[in-house]
Design an enzyme around this catalytic site. Structure first.
Site, short mmCIF file in Angstrom:
data_model
loop_
_atom_site.label_atom_id
_atom_site.label_comp_id
_atom_site.label_asym_id
_atom_site.label_seq_id
_atom_site.Cartn_x
_atom_site.Cartn_y
_atom_site.Cartn_z
N HIS A 165 -5.79 -21.06 -9.17
CA HIS A 165 -5.00 -21.94 -8.30
C HIS A 165 -3.87 -22.66 -9.03
CE1 HIS A 165 -7.41 -21.71 -4.59
NE2 HIS A 165 -8.31 -21.26 -5.43
N ASP A 372 3.73 -26.77 -10.83
CA ASP A 372 2.65 -26.78 -9.84
C ASP A 372 2.32 -25.33 -9.48
OD1 ASP A 372 0.86 -27.99 -8.10
OD2 ASP A 372 2.36 -29.32 -7.23
C1 GDG Z 1 -4.26 -27.24 -6.90
C2 GDG Z 1 -2.97 -26.84 -7.60
C3 GDG Z 1 -2.30 -25.64 -5.51
C4 GDG Z 1 -3.35 -35.60 -0.91
N1 GDG Z 1 -3.46 -36.92 -0.67
C5 GDG Z 1 -4.28 -37.08 0.40
C6 GDG Z 1 -4.66 -35.81 0.83
N2 GDG Z 1 -4.07 -34.93 -0.01
C7 GDG Z 1 -4.22 -33.48 0.09
C8 GDG Z 1 -2.94 -32.84 0.53
C9 GDG Z 1 -3.09 -31.42 -0.01
C10 GDG Z 1 -3.97 -31.62 -1.25
O1 GDG Z 1 -4.51 -32.91 -1.18
C11 GDG Z 1 -3.16 -31.52 -2.52
O2 GDG Z 1 -2.90 -30.19 -2.73
P1 GDG Z 1 -1.79 -29.66 -3.75
O3 GDG Z 1 -1.62 -28.22 -3.56
O4 GDG Z 1 -0.53 -30.38 -3.48
O5 GDG Z 1 -2.28 -30.07 -5.23
P2 GDG Z 1 -3.64 -29.94 -6.18
O6 GDG Z 1 -4.70 -30.83 -5.70
O7 GDG Z 1 -3.16 -30.21 -7.54
O8 GDG Z 1 -4.17 -28.43 -6.06
C12 GDG Z 1 -1.87 -26.65 -6.57
C13 GDG Z 1 -3.67 -25.97 -4.95
O9 GDG Z 1 -4.62 -26.15 -6.00
C14 GDG Z 1 -4.17 -24.86 -4.03
O10 GDG Z 1 -4.25 -23.64 -4.66
O11 GDG Z 1 -1.36 -25.67 -4.46
O12 GDG Z 1 -0.70 -26.22 -7.20
O13 GDG Z 1 -2.58 -27.82 -8.56
O14 GDG Z 1 -3.77 -30.61 0.91
O15 GDG Z 1 -2.85 -32.93 1.91
N3 GDG Z 1 -5.45 -35.62 1.89
C15 GDG Z 1 -5.90 -36.73 2.54
N4 GDG Z 1 -5.58 -37.98 2.15
C16 GDG Z 1 -4.80 -38.19 1.09
O16 GDG Z 1 -4.55 -39.34 0.74
N5 GDG Z 1 -6.66 -36.55 3.61
#
Ligand code: GDG
Length: 725
Positions: A165, A372
C-alpha cells in the site's frame, strides 16, 4: 472447499476495553475494509490479523475469539514487545522511512529485524492452522513482506497475492537496507505482487534484477520454479459511500453548523494522518507565504486542517507535532483577527458525518504529501462534490496524481508553485471546476474499490493458470521414464544439444564457458555409445567449439547453422551466403561500442555480434533495444536477421538458422529417436524442425515450441546422466 484468506497486520476491527472492563469491538470504516468485505465475509473465507489489543485474561481471549469467528476473522496474538520491535521498530522506523524516501530517519537496528522475522513467522504459524493447498491467500502491506515466502515453503502450490500500500522506493534507496535481499525473496514467494503505480512496480523489478539475481522479463520474474507476475493496481475508493454520505441529511445539517461558525469564510481543506511523508509543515509554511503574498484573502479564507493522531510515541512524529503546533500558533498569532481564524486546526479523528461535511464545505482540497503510495483523501473529496464544484490541489508525489491529472498538480517542495496553486484554485471559474471534476468523478466511479479487488483477484487467477500450463509441460518423473524407455529401445539416435545456457551456465561468467570435467564426462559417455549421433548446435563460431570438443565423437553445427561438421569430417558451409553487408553494419556497431563502455564486437564468418554483458546493468539493455530497432530498419532491405540473445545482439543472413540446419541433418541421418534441448529463442527453430515424436526440451520456464520444459542446466545434465548410466 477452496477459500480466500486475507492477511494484514491489523484486522478490520479494533478491540478496546472501557473503564468497566467491558470489551468493545469497533469496525474499521477504511476503504480497504469495505472493499475486502465482499471477499472475507463470504462463505468460509476469513481475514487474519492483529486486533490492536492485548487480552488481559484467558476469558478475554475467548470472548475476542468468539466475536471474531462470527465475523469471519481470526486473531494473531502479538505481545507488547512484538509491537514495539516489529511494528514500531522495523515497520515504522526502517521500512516506512526508507520506502517514503526519508533515509535519514531509518534506524538500522538488527533487533528490529529479528523481531520482524519472528512476527512474520508468527503470522505464518497462525495461518497454517486454517490453510489448505487449494486456498488463495492475499497478503497486505509492508509489515508482512516476508510472509509470502514463509507460506510458500509450507504450501508450494498455493495461490498467493501480495499488495503493497505504500510506495516501493527506487533501487538506489532500497539498496541501502542491509536486509534487502531477504525482503525481496520474501515477496517473491507470492505469485502476484501488486503496487499502486507503474513507477513502484518498475522500482521493484529493478531491485529484483539487481539484488535478487532473478531474471526479469517485462512484468515477470522467473523465480526458479515459478513465474511471478508484478503489476500496478491503483486502489480506488468506495465511491458510493462518500457520495451517499455527502448527500445524507445528517451531513447537510452538520455543514450548516460549520458554515454558521465560519461566518461565510471560504475554506481550504487539509486532512492527513500525522506523518512526515504527508508534507504538513511544508503546507503551513506555504499558507503563511500565501497570506503574505495575497493580503486580499485576509479575513476571507481559512485553512481547516485535520491531523489524525498517529505513531505519536515515535521521536520524529513528536517533533513534527511540535513543529505543527508552533507553525499554527505563529500564523494565527500574526494574521488572526477577532472575527477570523486563519487556521482551524484539529488534532483528532472525526466521525464520517463531520468528515463529509468538511468535504462539502471546502472550496479547495489541498493534498500535498512529500510522498504517498496512493492517497485516498483526494479521491474522497472529489466523490463528495455532488454539485461538481471545488478544486483539488494534489502533489505529484502521491500515487493518485497518476490518475487525477485534472487536479492542479504541484511539486510540494516548490513553495512559489504552492502559493500560486492556491491563488489559481480560489479564482478558478466554476465551469472549469465542473469540467475537471466531471472527468475525475467518471474515472473514480469506474475504478472504485470493488473494481480494484476484482482486477487483483482476476490477475492472480490468470498467473496461476499460466503457471499451471507451464507445469503440465514440465518434464516430470513419468515423462522421464517414457523418454528413457524409448531411448533404450531405439537403435539410431539423433541428439541435438545447444551449448551455452543448456550444457553450461551462462551466468555469471560467460567467458568461462569451457566444458568442465562433469560435462566432458557426460559427453564422453554419450558419444561412446555407437547408437548415438550427438550434434552440438550452437550460435558460437567454429574455433572455440572445435577446441573444446576435440577428442569427442561429436558433430557440430555452428553460427546458427551456417557451418556444419559431421563426426570426424571437415567443415562445410550450409550455403554460400553473402557477407558484403558487414561493411555497412560494422560502423553502426562501432558507434554503439564508442558510446557504451564495456561492449565489444565479435566478428564471425557470416555474422556480427554486439556483446553487452560487461556493460553497466540497465545501460546495456537500453542500448541493445536502441541498436535492435536501428538495425531492424537497415536489415529489412538487406535480407538480414537481428537476433536478441542473452546479453548479445547478433546480425546474420536470414536464411541461416538452426532449424534449417537441423532439418538438413535429419534428412542425411535418419534415426528412430530424436532429442533436442536448448535454452533461447534461436533453439525454437530447432524444436520446430523436429518430428512430433521427438523429445524436445526447453531450458527455462517460458513458453516454447518444445514439448517439455526443465528449469536449469543442472536438470539437463542430470537427465543426460540418467541416459548414459
Ligand atoms: C496508506 C498509504 C494509501 C482521515 N482522517 C479521518 C478519516 N481519515 C481517512 C480518510 C482516508 C484514510 O483515513 C487515509 O487514507 P490515505 O490513503 O490518505 O493514507 P494512509 O492512512 O497513509 O494509507 C496511502 C493507503 O494506504 C491505501 O492503500 O492510499 O498512500 O500511506 O480514507 O478518509 N476518516 C474519518 N475521520 C477522520 O478524521 N472517519
Amino acid at each position: 472447499m477452496a477459500k480466500t484468506i486475507i492477511v494484514s497486520n491489523r484486522l478490520p476491527v479494533r478491540v478496546e476495553s472501557n473503564e468497566g472492563g467491558e470489551l468493545n469491538f469497533v469496525s474499521s470504516e477504511g476503504g480497504l475494509a469495505t472493499g475486502l468485505g465482499s471477499v472475507y465475509k463470504k462463505g468460509e473465507n476469513i481475514w487474519v490479523g492483529w486486533t490492536g489489543y492485548y487480552p488481559k485474561s484467558l476469558e478475554e481471549e475467548l470472548i475476542i475469539g468468539d466475536y471474531l469467528k462470527k465475523e469471519n476473522m481470526r486473531p494473531v496474538a502479538l505481545t507488547m514487545k512484538d509491537v514495539k520491535l516489529f511494528y514500531e521498530g522495523f515497520s515504522n522506523k526502517v521500512l516506512w522511512p526508507n520506502f517514503h524516501y526519508f533515509p535519514q530517519y531509518v534506524e538500522y537496528n538488527n533487533e528490529y529485524w529479528e523481531a520482524y522475522k519472528k512476527v512474520n513467522e508468527k503470522f505464518c504459524n497462525e495461518l497454517v492452522k486454517y490453510i489448505s493447498e487449494d486456498d488463495t491467500i492475499w497478503v497486505h502491506d509492508y509489515q508482512l513482506l516476508l510472509l509470502p515466502e514463509l507460506i510458500r515453503e509450507r504450501f508450494p502450490k498455493i495461490s498467493i497475492g501480495f499488495f503493497n500500500h505504500i510506495p516501493f522506493p527506487s533501487y538506489e534507496m532500497f539498496r541501502l537496507l542491509p536486509w534487502r535481499k531477504e525482503l525481496l525473496n520474501g515477496l517473491l514467494g507470492a505469485d502476484l505482487v501488486g503496487f499502486h503505480t507503474y513507477d513502484d512496480m518498475r522500482h521493484f523489478l529493478s531491485s529484483v534484477s539487481r539484488l535478487a539475481a532473478r531474471s526479469v522479463k517485462e512484468q515477470h520474474v522467473e523465480n526458479g520454479e515459478r513465474i511471478v507476475l508484478v503489476d500496478s493496481f491503483p486502489m480506488g475508493i468506495d465511491y458510493d459511500k462518500y457520495a451517499n454520505s455527502a448527500a445524507s441529511p445528517d451531513t447537510i445539517a452538520q455543514e450548516v453548523l460549520f458554515r454558521t461558525s465560519l461566518q461565510g469564510k471560504r475554506v481550504i481543506l487539509s486532512i492527513d494522518r500525522l506523518d512526515y511523508s504527508k508534507g504538513i509543515p511544508q503546507r503551513l509554511i506555504a499558507f503563511e507565504a500565501f497570506l503574505k503574498k495575497h493580503p486580499e484573502y485576509l479575513n476571507k479564507v481559512s485553512l481547516v486542517m485535520l491531523v489524525v493522531p498517529s505513531r505519536d510515541n515515535v521521536e520524529q512524529y513528536i517533533q513534527m507535532k511540535n513543529e505543527i503546533d508552533l507553525l499554527v500558533g505563529r500564523i494565527n498569532g500574526q494574521y488572526g483577527m477577532m472575527d477570523w481564524t486563519p487556521i482551524h486546526y484539529f488534532y483528532r479523528s472525526l466521525p464520517l458525518t463531520k468528515l463529509s461535511a468538511l468535504y462539502r464545505i471546502a472550496e479547495v482540497a489541498w493534498v500535498t504529501p512529500m510522498r504517498d503510495g496512493m492517497n485516498l483523501v483526494c479521491k474522497e473529496f472529489i466523490a463528495s462534490k455532488l454539485d461538481k464544484k471545488g478544486v483539488l490541489i494534489l502533489s505529484e508525489m502521491a500515487g493518485s496524481a497518476k490518475e487525477l491529472s485534472d487536479a492542479i498538480l504541484i511539486n510540494p517542495n516548490n513553495l512559489n508553485k504552492q502559493v500560486e496553486a492556491l491563488h489559481v484554485a480560489l479564482t478558478m471559474p466554476v465551469e472549469e471546476q465542473i469540467q475537471r471534476n466531471e472527468i475525475m468523478q467518471t474515472s473514480l466511479k469506474r475504478y472504485n474499490i470493488s473494481h480494484w479487488v476484482d482486477v487483483f483477484m482476476n490477475n492472480l487467477t490468470k498467473i496461476k493458470k499460466v503457471q499451471k500450463s507451464l507445469e503440465i509441460r514440465r518434464l516430470g518423473e513419468n515423462d522421464q521414464n517414457v523418454l528413457i524407455k524409448e531411448y533404450n529401445n531405439s537403435h539410431q539416435r539423433l541428439i541435438f544439444l545447444d551449448y551455452d545456457g543448456t550444457l553450461t551456465h551462462f551466468f555469471p561468467k560467460p567467458d568461462d564457458a569451457k566444458p568442465d570435467a562433469e560435462l566432458l564426462d557426460i559427453l564422453k559417455k554419450l558419444t561412446e555409445d555407437p547408437r548415438n549421433h550427438v550434434v552440438i548446435i550452437s550460435g558460437r563460431g567454429r574455433d572455440p567449439l572445435e577446441e573444446w570438443m576435440s577428442g569427442l565423437r561429436v558433430s557440430m553445427i555452428c553460427e546458427h547453422g551456417l557451418w556444419l561438421r559431421p563426426i570426424d569430417g571437415t567443415w562445410k558451409k550450409l550455403k554460400d551466403v553473402d557477407d558484403d553487408w558487414k561493411e555497412e553494419i560494422h560502423p553502426v556497431l562501432d558507434s554503439y561500442v564508442s558510446r557504451t563502455p564495456g561492449s565489444f564486437i565479435e566478428i564471425k564468418d557470416y555474422s556480427l555480434v554486439w556483446h553487452f554483458r560487461k556493460v553497466e546493468l540497465g545501460l546495456g539493455e537500453l542500448r541493445s533495444r536502441e541498436l535492435t530497432s536501428h538495425l531492424k530498419y537497415m536489415a529489412r532491405d538487406r535480407h538480414l536477421q537481428v537476433l536478441e540473445g542473452d546479453m548479445v545482439v547478433e546480425i546474420k543472413n536470414f536464411e541461416v538458422n538452426k532449424g534449417a540446419a537441423a532439418k538438413r541433418w535429419m534428412k542425411k541421418n535418419p534415426a528412430d529417436f530424436y532429442f533436442a534441448v536448448g535454452d533461447d529463442w534461436t533453439d525454437e527453430d530447432t524444436f520446430g524442425a523436429m518430428p512430433d515424436s521427438a523429445f524436445t526440451i526447453k531450458v527455462g520456464v517460458q513458453n516454447s515450441k518444445a514439448r517439455f520444459n526443465v528449469e536449469s542446466v543442472d536438470d539437463v545434465r542430470a537427465l543426460l546422466k540418467k541416459l548414459v548410466s
